[in-house]
Write an enzyme that holds these catalytic residues in place. Structure first.
Site, PDB file in Angstrom:
ATOM      1  N   ARG A  15      28.293  -6.647  66.082  1.00  0.00           N
ATOM      2  CA  ARG A  15      28.276  -8.110  66.089  1.00  0.00           C
ATOM      3  C   ARG A  15      29.493  -8.619  65.317  1.00  0.00           C
ATOM      4  NH1 ARG A  15      22.309  -9.180  63.784  1.00  0.00           N
ATOM      5  NH2 ARG A  15      22.723  -7.151  62.864  1.00  0.00           N
ATOM      6  N   LYS A  75      26.371  -9.091  58.716  1.00  0.00           N
ATOM      7  CA  LYS A  75      25.552  -8.302  57.795  1.00  0.00           C
ATOM      8  C   LYS A  75      25.982  -8.517  56.347  1.00  0.00           C
ATOM      9  CE  LYS A  75      22.506  -6.182  58.509  1.00  0.00           C
ATOM     10  NZ  LYS A  75      21.110  -6.725  58.630  1.00  0.00           N
ATOM     11  N   TYR A  94      24.148 -12.907  56.486  1.00  0.00           N
ATOM     12  CA  TYR A  94      22.875 -12.383  55.991  1.00  0.00           C
ATOM     13  C   TYR A  94      23.139 -11.656  54.677  1.00  0.00           C
ATOM     14  CZ  TYR A  94      20.595 -13.235  60.482  1.00  0.00           C
ATOM     15  OH  TYR A  94      20.077 -13.830  61.588  1.00  0.00           O
ATOM     16  N   HIS A  96      19.924 -10.604  52.354  1.00  0.00           N
ATOM     17  CA  HIS A  96      18.721  -9.791  52.058  1.00  0.00           C
ATOM     18  C   HIS A  96      18.811  -9.187  50.648  1.00  0.00           C
ATOM     19  CE1 HIS A  96      17.664 -10.158  56.268  1.00  0.00           C
ATOM     20  NE2 HIS A  96      18.809  -9.625  56.624  1.00  0.00           N
ATOM     21  N   GLU A 118      19.333 -15.925  56.035  1.00  0.00           N
ATOM     22  CA  GLU A 118      17.888 -15.737  56.198  1.00  0.00           C
ATOM     23  C   GLU A 118      17.032 -16.649  55.335  1.00  0.00           C
ATOM     24  OE1 GLU A 118      19.902 -13.550  54.768  1.00  0.00           O
ATOM     25  OE2 GLU A 118      19.023 -12.792  52.908  1.00  0.00           O
ATOM     26  N   LEU A 240       6.828 -11.364  56.625  1.00  0.00           N
ATOM     27  CA  LEU A 240       7.895 -11.898  55.769  1.00  0.00           C
ATOM     28  C   LEU A 240       7.306 -12.862  54.754  1.00  0.00           C
ATOM     29  CD1 LEU A 240      10.932 -12.301  55.083  1.00  0.00           C
ATOM     30  CD2 LEU A 240      10.939 -14.205  56.699  1.00  0.00           C
ATOM     31  N   VAL A 267      10.219  -3.516  61.263  1.00  0.00           N
ATOM     32  CA  VAL A 267      11.298  -4.519  61.414  1.00  0.00           C
ATOM     33  C   VAL A 267      11.600  -5.155  60.060  1.00  0.00           C
ATOM     34  CG1 VAL A 267      12.060  -6.555  62.707  1.00  0.00           C
ATOM     35  CG2 VAL A 267      10.491  -4.934  63.780  1.00  0.00           C
ATOM     36  N   ILE A 269      12.158  -3.971  57.403  1.00  0.00           N
ATOM     37  CA  ILE A 269      12.899  -3.048  56.532  1.00  0.00           C
ATOM     38  C   ILE A 269      14.070  -3.743  55.826  1.00  0.00           C
ATOM     39  CG2 ILE A 269      14.429  -2.179  58.390  1.00  0.00           C
ATOM     40  CD1 ILE A 269      12.936  -0.097  55.509  1.00  0.00           C
ATOM     41  N   ASP A 270      14.621  -4.798  56.449  1.00  0.00           N
ATOM     42  CA  ASP A 270      15.745  -5.477  55.776  1.00  0.00           C
ATOM     43  C   ASP A 270      15.292  -6.185  54.506  1.00  0.00           C
ATOM     44  OD1 ASP A 270      14.353  -7.392  57.161  1.00  0.00           O
ATOM     45  OD2 ASP A 270      16.118  -8.384  57.999  1.00  0.00           O
ATOM     46  N   VAL A 298      15.390   0.721  61.499  1.00  0.00           N
ATOM     47  CA  VAL A 298      16.796   0.300  61.551  1.00  0.00           C
ATOM     48  C   VAL A 298      16.915  -1.119  60.973  1.00  0.00           C
ATOM     49  CG1 VAL A 298      18.760  -0.174  63.071  1.00  0.00           C
ATOM     50  CG2 VAL A 298      17.283   1.805  63.509  1.00  0.00           C
ATOM     51  N   ALA A 299      17.788  -1.256  59.980  1.00  0.00           N
ATOM     52  CA  ALA A 299      17.863  -2.522  59.248  1.00  0.00           C
ATOM     53  C   ALA A 299      18.726  -3.564  59.963  1.00  0.00           C
ATOM     54  CB  ALA A 299      18.407  -2.277  57.844  1.00  0.00           C
TER      55      ALA A 299
HETATM   56  N1  LIG Z   1      15.410  -4.989  61.029  1.00  0.00           N
HETATM   57  C1  LIG Z   1      16.098  -5.956  61.599  1.00  0.00           C
HETATM   58  O1  LIG Z   1      17.112  -5.722  62.230  1.00  0.00           O
HETATM   59  C2  LIG Z   1      15.605  -7.359  61.533  1.00  0.00           C
HETATM   60  C3  LIG Z   1      14.634  -7.679  60.648  1.00  0.00           C
HETATM   61  N2  LIG Z   1      14.101  -8.934  60.601  1.00  0.00           N
HETATM   62  C4  LIG Z   1      13.034  -9.135  59.601  1.00  0.00           C
HETATM   63  O2  LIG Z   1      11.748  -9.212  60.210  1.00  0.00           O
HETATM   64  C5  LIG Z   1      10.843  -9.805  59.272  1.00  0.00           C
HETATM   65  C6  LIG Z   1       9.989 -10.869  59.980  1.00  0.00           C
HETATM   66  O3  LIG Z   1      10.803 -11.979  60.316  1.00  0.00           O
HETATM   67  P1  LIG Z   1      10.228 -13.260  61.081  1.00  0.00           P
HETATM   68  O4  LIG Z   1       9.274 -12.876  62.125  1.00  0.00           O
HETATM   69  O5  LIG Z   1      11.401 -14.084  61.449  1.00  0.00           O
HETATM   70  O6  LIG Z   1       9.445 -13.997  59.913  1.00  0.00           O
HETATM   71  P2  LIG Z   1       8.387 -15.168  60.083  1.00  0.00           P
HETATM   72  O7  LIG Z   1       8.389 -15.938  58.799  1.00  0.00           O
HETATM   73  O8  LIG Z   1       8.586 -15.905  61.359  1.00  0.00           O
HETATM   74  O9  LIG Z   1       6.999 -14.375  60.229  1.00  0.00           O
HETATM   75  C7  LIG Z   1       6.449 -13.609  59.206  1.00  0.00           C
HETATM   76  C8  LIG Z   1       4.944 -13.657  59.338  1.00  0.00           C
HETATM   77  O10 LIG Z   1       4.390 -12.730  58.403  1.00  0.00           O
HETATM   78  C9  LIG Z   1       3.139 -13.276  58.016  1.00  0.00           C
HETATM   79  N3  LIG Z   1       2.643 -12.562  56.849  1.00  0.00           N
HETATM   80  C10 LIG Z   1       2.993 -12.683  55.545  1.00  0.00           C
HETATM   81  N4  LIG Z   1       2.263 -11.847  54.796  1.00  0.00           N
HETATM   82  C11 LIG Z   1       1.426 -11.174  55.639  1.00  0.00           C
HETATM   83  C12 LIG Z   1       0.423 -10.179  55.478  1.00  0.00           C
HETATM   84  N5  LIG Z   1       0.103  -9.695  54.281  1.00  0.00           N
HETATM   85  N6  LIG Z   1      -0.207  -9.705  56.594  1.00  0.00           N
HETATM   86  C13 LIG Z   1       0.097 -10.178  57.820  1.00  0.00           C
HETATM   87  N7  LIG Z   1       1.032 -11.140  58.027  1.00  0.00           N
HETATM   88  C14 LIG Z   1       1.681 -11.629  56.955  1.00  0.00           C
HETATM   89  C15 LIG Z   1       3.459 -14.740  57.812  1.00  0.00           C
HETATM   90  O11 LIG Z   1       2.271 -15.531  57.793  1.00  0.00           O
HETATM   91  C16 LIG Z   1       4.336 -15.026  59.034  1.00  0.00           C
HETATM   92  O12 LIG Z   1       3.592 -15.512  60.138  1.00  0.00           O
HETATM   93  C17 LIG Z   1      11.753 -10.349  58.147  1.00  0.00           C
HETATM   94  O13 LIG Z   1      11.761  -9.444  57.058  1.00  0.00           O
HETATM   95  C18 LIG Z   1      13.106 -10.401  58.793  1.00  0.00           C
HETATM   96  O14 LIG Z   1      14.170 -10.380  57.846  1.00  0.00           O
HETATM   97  C19 LIG Z   1      14.518  -9.937  61.442  1.00  0.00           C
HETATM   98  C20 LIG Z   1      15.535  -9.665  62.335  1.00  0.00           C
HETATM   99  C21 LIG Z   1      16.185  -8.372  62.421  1.00  0.00           C
HETATM  100  C1  LIG Z   2      18.355 -10.311  60.238  1.00  0.00           C
HETATM  101  C2  LIG Z   2      19.114  -9.075  60.135  1.00  0.00           C
HETATM  102  O1  LIG Z   2      19.044  -8.375  59.163  1.00  0.00           O
HETATM  103  C3  LIG Z   2      19.980  -8.670  61.210  1.00  0.00           C
HETATM  104  O2  LIG Z   2      20.087  -9.390  62.193  1.00  0.00           O
HETATM  105  O3  LIG Z   2      20.614  -7.603  61.111  1.00  0.00           O
HETATM  106 MG   LIG Z   3      20.849  -4.136  52.546  1.00  0.00          MG
END
Ligand SMILES: NC(=O)C1=CN([C@@H]2O[C@H](COP(=O)(O)OP(=O)(O)OC[C@H]3O[C@@H](n4cnc5c(N)ncnc54)[C@H](O)[C@@H]3O)[C@@H](O)[C@H]2O)C=CC1
Ligand SMILES: CC(=O)C(=O)O
Ligand SMILES: [Mg+2]
Length: 381
Positions: A15, A75, A94, A96, A118, A240, A267, A269-270, A298-299
């Protein structure tokens, strides 16, 4: 303002902070944009396209960091990039920070003004600069999970949708926000049996309205997590607590009792991950196995579909980049309480409470921090 766009350097991260179209918008407002050579070439955004949009191509990241007033990335900055940041310079990307004490320390030391995509909010309580990548990662989580459930990938050898006469796979999604909803859409589309757990009752009501009876929704308790995880073929971790380290919801004990060959995709993990056994992996080596369960952590998942992701990210980040460039960071941040929520570190101060709390820094109110640093003001205004 002079805006610098270095090439991303994380593993298989293709990206780029600005598309040629975004460059053209910024140049249209009278700003100068410098882009690192071949910064977008891998996803079809060539140096020629950037030049036609009005950017200047620069050979090295060192030159970009040394001269730009604002750095636009995707990133979190890697240690060498952090070391090139300076007081008064704006970093828009971002970050994190909560699970990353080393990066936080380097950003504090840099004196720069660091705005994390974020944690920028909108007036509906959403996270508009995280949402597009959460849409991508949510959709990918099921695609990746399905792939790793194949026998040759180390999985159980299960087809998500089953076939007539054979039951579909069970998919458990923990966290029903943007990632969770997009994961559910994909899993349903592939014919899986889907359960979503969330802690928010209003969110569970919305999910029920979106999906009707097609998915099972349940309040997220330890009991519910254990019961569904033990039956699941695929678990997607999608919780989150904004800006904070993710809570560990799936314990090693539960993982050790799951089906051998089941797949867990963390997901979150970040933000440190929501499974006890999670550790960040890369696109090059996305999985590892603990107690017979395949872990995909994968972060930077959206980096795997970097062209779609760069365009989706720019749709969300461009308006704020324009505001930061047109008004200067200080005024843009003070004018917009939602953008101000994105300020994590400024002039050596930690200005995001969840980060300060978890990493043991004094929390400085972001408004106060911006007013405090008279000497930085001149440089970033
Ligand atoms: N690994 C990657 O490449 C990426 C990672 N992410 C990450 O994914 C995660 C989720 O992001 P979004 O969906 O945008 O967040 P969001 O805020 O839209 O949704 C998170 C949900 O988790 C719920 N939640 C909180 N504590 C909980 C629990 N104990 N049990 C069940 N649900 C609970 C909340 O009520 C909320 O509905 C974030 O950490 C974000 O940074 C996002 C994009 C890419
Ligand atoms: C949100 C995030 O960590 C990513 O898009 O890589
Ligand atoms: Mg990091």
């Amino acid at each position: 303002m002079l805006i610098g766009v270095p090439k991303e350097i994380k593993n298989h991260e293709y990206r780029i902070g600005l598309t040629p179209s975004s460059v053209r918008e910024l140049v249209g407002y009278g700003h100068q944009v410098i882009v690192q050579k071949d910064g977008g070439t891998a996803i079809g955004f060539t140096d020629d396209m950037y030049e036609q949009a009005g950017a200047k191509i620069i050979d090295t990241p060192e030159e970009i960091f040394a001269s730009a007033d604002m750095i636009v990335k995707v990133k979190e900055p890697q240690p060498h990039e952090c070391e090139m940041l300076r007081p008064g310079q704006v970093l828009y990307t971002y970050l994190h920070l909560a699970p990353d004490p080393k990066q936080t320390e380097l950003l504090v030391k840099s004196g720069a003004t660091c705005i994390a995509y974020e944690t920028v909010t909108d007036r509906f309580g959403g996270l508009p600069l995280l949402a597009p990548m959460s849409e991508v990662a949510g959709r990918m989580s099921v695609q990746c999970g399905a792939h790793h459930l194949e026998k040759a990938q180390g999985g159980l050898g299960v087809l998500l949708g089953g076939v007539p006469g054979v039951a579909p796979a069970k998919v458990l999604i923990i966290g029903g926000g943007v990632v969770g909803t997009n994961a559910a859409k994909m899993a349903l589309g592939m014919g899986a049996d889907v359960t979503i757990l969330d802690r928010s009752l209003p969110r569970l009501r919305q999910l029920d309205d979106i999906f009707g009876g097609a998915v099972r929704t349940e309040y997220s308790t330890n009991d519910a997590i254990e019961k569904h995880a033990l039956e699941a073929d695929l678990v997607v971790g999608a919780v989150l607590i904004p800006g904070a380290a993710a809570p560990k919801l799936l314990s090693r004990d539960i993982i050790s009792r799951m089906k051998k060959g089941a797949v867990v995709v963390d997901v979150a993990i970040d933000q440190g991950g929501c499974f006890e056994t999670s550790k960040a992996t890369t696109h090059q080596e996305p999985t590892y196995v603990v107690d017979g369960v395949v872990h995909y952590c994968v972060a930077n998942m959206p980096g795997g579909v970097a062209r779609t992701s760069t365009m989706a990210l720019n749709n969300a980040t461009l308006p704020y980049a324009v505001a930061l460039a047109n008004k200067g960071a200080k005024k843009a941040l003070l004018d917009d309480a939602n953008l101000l929520e994105g300020l994590n570190v400024h002039a050596g101060m930690v200005t995001y409470k969840a980060v300060a709390d978890v990493l043991g820094y004094e929390f400085i109110d972001p408004k106060l921090a911006l007013q405090k640093m008279a000497e930085a003001e001149g440089a970033i205004a």
